[in-house]
Design a protein around this motif. Structure first.
Motif, PDB file in Angstrom:
ATOM      1  N   UNK A   1      41.583  54.434  38.637  1.00  0.00           N
ATOM      2  CA  UNK A   1      40.760  54.220  39.828  1.00  0.00           C
ATOM      3  C   UNK A   1      39.302  54.084  39.403  1.00  0.00           C
ATOM      4  N   UNK A   2      38.626  53.114  39.989  1.00  0.00           N
ATOM      5  CA  UNK A   2      37.218  52.903  39.682  1.00  0.00           C
ATOM      6  C   UNK A   2      36.503  52.246  40.850  1.00  0.00           C
ATOM      7  N   UNK A   3      35.282  51.843  40.603  1.00  0.00           N
ATOM      8  CA  UNK A   3      34.467  51.192  41.632  1.00  0.00           C
ATOM      9  C   UNK A   3      33.981  49.854  41.125  1.00  0.00           C
ATOM     10  N   UNK A   4      33.824  48.924  42.046  1.00  0.00           N
ATOM     11  CA  UNK A   4      33.244  47.613  41.773  1.00  0.00           C
ATOM     12  C   UNK A   4      32.190  47.336  42.823  1.00  0.00           C
ATOM     13  N   UNK A   5      31.265  46.490  42.487  1.00  0.00           N
ATOM     14  CA  UNK A   5      30.308  45.989  43.463  1.00  0.00           C
ATOM     15  C   UNK A   5      30.685  44.564  43.792  1.00  0.00           C
ATOM     16  N   UNK A   6      30.867  44.298  45.065  1.00  0.00           N
ATOM     17  CA  UNK A   6      31.214  42.954  45.510  1.00  0.00           C
ATOM     18  C   UNK A   6      30.093  42.449  46.412  1.00  0.00           C
ATOM     19  N   UNK A   7      29.829  41.149  46.382  1.00  0.00           N
ATOM     20  CA  UNK A   7      28.766  40.630  47.256  1.00  0.00           C
ATOM     21  C   UNK A   7      29.194  40.668  48.715  1.00  0.00           C
ATOM     22  N   UNK A   8      28.279  41.117  49.560  1.00  0.00           N
ATOM     23  CA  UNK A   8      28.542  41.167  50.999  1.00  0.00           C
ATOM     24  C   UNK A   8      28.190  39.859  51.673  1.00  0.00           C
ATOM     25  N   UNK A   9      28.280  39.844  52.990  1.00  0.00           N
ATOM     26  CA  UNK A   9      28.015  38.621  53.755  1.00  0.00           C
ATOM     27  C   UNK A   9      26.553  38.187  53.662  1.00  0.00           C
ATOM     28  N   UNK A  10      25.638  39.147  53.717  1.00  0.00           N
ATOM     29  CA  UNK A  10      24.219  38.796  53.716  1.00  0.00           C
ATOM     30  C   UNK A  10      23.578  38.943  52.337  1.00  0.00           C
ATOM     31  N   UNK A  11      24.381  38.919  51.274  1.00  0.00           N
ATOM     32  CA  UNK A  11      23.863  38.969  49.920  1.00  0.00           C
ATOM     33  C   UNK A  11      23.703  40.358  49.336  1.00  0.00           C
ATOM     34  N   UNK A  12      23.980  41.386  50.111  1.00  0.00           N
ATOM     35  CA  UNK A  12      23.872  42.739  49.586  1.00  0.00           C
ATOM     36  C   UNK A  12      25.133  43.108  48.821  1.00  0.00           C
ATOM     37  N   UNK A  13      25.019  44.109  47.970  1.00  0.00           N
ATOM     38  CA  UNK A  13      26.159  44.576  47.191  1.00  0.00           C
ATOM     39  C   UNK A  13      26.912  45.640  47.994  1.00  0.00           C
ATOM     40  N   UNK A  14      28.226  45.511  48.053  1.00  0.00           N
ATOM     41  CA  UNK A  14      29.085  46.479  48.725  1.00  0.00           C
ATOM     42  C   UNK A  14      29.933  47.156  47.661  1.00  0.00           C
ATOM     43  N   UNK A  15      30.038  48.476  47.757  1.00  0.00           N
ATOM     44  CA  UNK A  15      30.845  49.226  46.806  1.00  0.00           C
ATOM     45  C   UNK A  15      32.303  49.198  47.258  1.00  0.00           C
ATOM     46  N   UNK A  16      33.184  48.824  46.361  1.00  0.00           N
ATOM     47  CA  UNK A  16      34.619  48.748  46.665  1.00  0.00           C
ATOM     48  C   UNK A  16      35.373  49.628  45.677  1.00  0.00           C
ATOM     49  N   UNK A  17      36.415  50.268  46.158  1.00  0.00           N
ATOM     50  CA  UNK A  17      37.260  51.064  45.275  1.00  0.00           C
ATOM     51  C   UNK A  17      38.293  50.126  44.653  1.00  0.00           C
ATOM     52  N   UNK A  18      38.477  50.269  43.350  1.00  0.00           N
ATOM     53  CA  UNK A  18      39.367  49.392  42.603  1.00  0.00           C
ATOM     54  C   UNK A  18      40.472  50.210  41.971  1.00  0.00           C
ATOM     55  N   UNK A  19      41.692  49.743  42.112  1.00  0.00           N
ATOM     56  CA  UNK A  19      42.861  50.389  41.521  1.00  0.00           C
ATOM     57  C   UNK A  19      43.433  49.420  40.486  1.00  0.00           C
ATOM     58  N   UNK A  20      43.319  49.763  39.212  1.00  0.00           N
ATOM     59  CA  UNK A  20      43.870  48.917  38.152  1.00  0.00           C
ATOM     60  C   UNK A  20      45.226  49.482  37.744  1.00  0.00           C
ATOM     61  N   UNK A  21      46.246  48.702  37.928  1.00  0.00           N
ATOM     62  CA  UNK A  21      47.601  49.152  37.655  1.00  0.00           C
ATOM     63  C   UNK A  21      47.961  48.914  36.190  1.00  0.00           C
ATOM     64  N   UNK A  22      48.769  49.796  35.633  1.00  0.00           N
ATOM     65  CA  UNK A  22      49.259  49.636  34.283  1.00  0.00           C
ATOM     66  C   UNK A  22      50.623  50.303  34.183  1.00  0.00           C
ATOM     67  N   UNK A  23      51.384  49.919  33.179  1.00  0.00           N
ATOM     68  CA  UNK A  23      52.706  50.509  32.946  1.00  0.00           C
ATOM     69  C   UNK A  23      52.582  51.549  31.847  1.00  0.00           C
ATOM     70  N   UNK A  24      53.208  52.711  32.094  1.00  0.00           N
ATOM     71  CA  UNK A  24      53.174  53.774  31.084  1.00  0.00           C
ATOM     72  C   UNK A  24      54.467  53.811  30.326  1.00  0.00           C
TER      73      UNK A  24
END
Length: 128
Positions: A105-128
């Motif tokens: 689990x981590x965070x990413x910044x994605x561009x918003x509608x008006x050019x601002x950065x929005x923080x998004x939670x990111x789930x990177x899947x992997x096989x154990x």
């Protein structure tokens, strides 16, 4: 007078005859060129209205039919909750086939509608 000798790293050095010699340093190895962390094809966006069973089915389909592990992106508390439920359900689906699905689990910044950065939670899947 006898020359003063110092031992440095198993080499004898004449202390009285030290001349400025260029210091030879190893050339640094170049850093690898950073690659994009994820392709937009691999990003699955989950919203607060996404049914967890549909999220789980999409994860399962991408793993078994399309042969890649998606990265799940959620913005907002409701979307994060639905993503967590979907990942838990998908973990049960892939466990039947003998795979153990893990998540980082981590965070990413994605561009918003008006050019601002929005923080998004990111789930990177992997096989154990």
């Amino acid at each position: 007078m006898e020359p003063m000798v110092a031992v440095v790293d198993d080499d004898e050095v004449d202390v009285y005859n030290l001349k400025s010699q260029p210091v030879v340093r190893p050339t640094p190895t170049p850093l690898p060129v950073p690659q994009p962390l994820m392709d937009m094809r691999d990003v699955m966006r989950v919203g607060a209205a996404s049914p967890p069973q549909a999220v789980a089915s999409s994860i399962q389909r991408s793993i078994f039919d399309e042969s890649y592990l998606p990265t799940i992106r959620a913005i907002g508390a409701g979307a994060v909750a639905q993503a967590c439920k979907g990942i838990a359900i998908a973990r049960g689906h892939v466990a039947v086939r003998g795979l153990d699905l893990g998540v980082a689990i981590g965070f990413d910044n994605v561009p918003g509608d008006n050019g601002t950065e929005i923080s998004a939670q990111t789930f990177r899947l992997f096989l154990r």
